[in-house]
Design an enzyme around this catalytic site. Structure first.
Site, short mmCIF file in Angstrom:
data_model
loop_
_atom_site.label_atom_id
_atom_site.label_comp_id
_atom_site.label_asym_id
_atom_site.label_seq_id
_atom_site.Cartn_x
_atom_site.Cartn_y
_atom_site.Cartn_z
N ARG A 234 0.85 -1.18 0.00
CA ARG A 234 0.00 0.00 0.00
C ARG A 234 0.89 1.24 0.00
NH1 ARG A 234 -3.33 -2.89 -1.45
NH2 ARG A 234 -5.50 -3.17 -0.76
N GLU A 263 -4.45 7.21 -5.22
CA GLU A 263 -4.62 6.54 -6.51
C GLU A 263 -5.95 6.95 -7.14
OE1 GLU A 263 -4.25 2.33 -5.84
OE2 GLU A 263 -2.20 2.49 -5.08
N HIS A 282 -1.15 -0.08 -9.84
CA HIS A 282 -1.71 -1.06 -8.91
C HIS A 282 -2.14 -2.33 -9.64
CE1 HIS A 282 -3.81 -1.25 -4.73
NE2 HIS A 282 -3.38 -2.46 -5.10
#
Length: 312
Positions: A234, A263, A282
């Site tokens: 993360r 994000e 991601h």
């Protein structure tokens, strides 16, 4: 029963839900409309989300019928776990369905840094023949440091060892006779020792108040100048401002970030202009294979939970 899916769900999930006999509301963009989501969960028995939907105490208060939440992944920082528990709502996660994908991404990241075939390809296409500059380095004989030695960390370790790397790790929840040190030969050290000794540091811990900015300026300063940082966990675990500063000053060689604190990455983020960072959106656990496994596992278990409730 009503099942609400607020984000993208790979096949065979939609097909399994459609064949279940339950009422299905599947809208991949529903997470963008909090008011409509709140209206729908008011009648929902199950809610299936990825990482964008914020499953807060407030949302759960609006869902008196809700009995199970399915999380298409393993990170739980978007879900209020205490609120789930207090209301007796079950939680289903992907439980390692994407672990292989993340482990292979980490290996790909290390090979990208050491060999950079894309740069060599671009050079040849430009009419150059830069053999001395583009030879790269090797993983063999280098040390991989794992921050977090859970399921994904162990899978990364096995692959790194196959490349001839030594593996050290930090994890306060792993004992000296657990599988990682006893069977895989991972040397357990303090976080400071892992950062100081590793040629590559790979992050595999969940985001929590305890791990927020775990890798701050002080800890990044412990790393070797030629070291590489890889984060597939993360974004909030790494202090991005401190990271950019370390990279720009040459105190750290390179970083590969699949996750960022915000994000999508904001246009004004200094990470965008830092040439010593490789950025991906991601995707470490987002292979087609992993999504199929995740979809099947989570949907199947959510349906099993609902079936168990219906026979009570």
């Amino acid at each position: 029963m009503l099942i609400v899916v607020s984000e993208w769900l790979a096949s065979p999930g939609p097909e399994l839900l459609a064949a279940s006999g339950h009422t299905l509301c599947f809208d991949p963009m529903l997470w963008r409309d909090p008011e409509r989501l709140r209206e729908l969960v008011a009648e929902a028995d199950a809610l299936i989300v990825r990482n964008q939907t914020r499953v807060t105490a407030s949302l759960l208060e609006a869902a008196p019928r809700l009995r199970v939440v399915g999380r298409l992944g393993v990170g739980l920082d978007n879900i209020d776990l205490e609120a789930l528990q207090s209301r007796g709502i079950g939680l289903v996660t992907a439980r390692n369905a994407n672990a292989i994908a993340v482990a292979e991404y980490v290996m790909a990241a290390m090979l990208q840094v050491t060999r950079n075939l894309a740069a060599a390809d671009a050079s040849v296409r430009a009419g150059k023949w830069e053999r001395e500059r583009l030879g790269g380095t090797e993983l063999w004989g280098r040390t991989l440091g794992l921050v977090g030695v859970g399921e994904i960390g162990r899978r990364v370790a096995r692959r790194a060892q196959a490349f001839g790397m030594s593996v050290i790790g930090y994890d306060p929840f792993i004992g000296p006779y657990d599988y990682a040190p006893a069977e895989l030969g991972i040397r357990l050290l303090s976080l400071s020792e892992v950062l100081a000794q590793a040629d590559v540091v790979s992050v595999h811990v969940p985001l929590s108040p305890e791990t927020y900015h775990l890798l701050d300026a002080e800890r990044l300063a412990l790393m070797r100048p030629q070291a590489v940082l890889i984060n597939t966990a993360r974004g909030g675990i790494v202090d991005e401002s401190a990271l950019v500063e370390a990279l720009t000053a040459g105190r750290l060689r390179y970083a590969v970030l699949d996750v960022t604190e915000e994000e999508p990455l904001p246009a004004e983020s200094p990470l965008r202009s830092c040439s010593a960072v490789l950025l991906t959106p991601h995707i470490a656990g987002l292979t087609a294979d992993a999504q199929e496994r995740t979809s099947r596992l989570v949907v199947t278990e959510v349906l099993q939970r609902l079936a168990a409730l219906s026979v009570r």
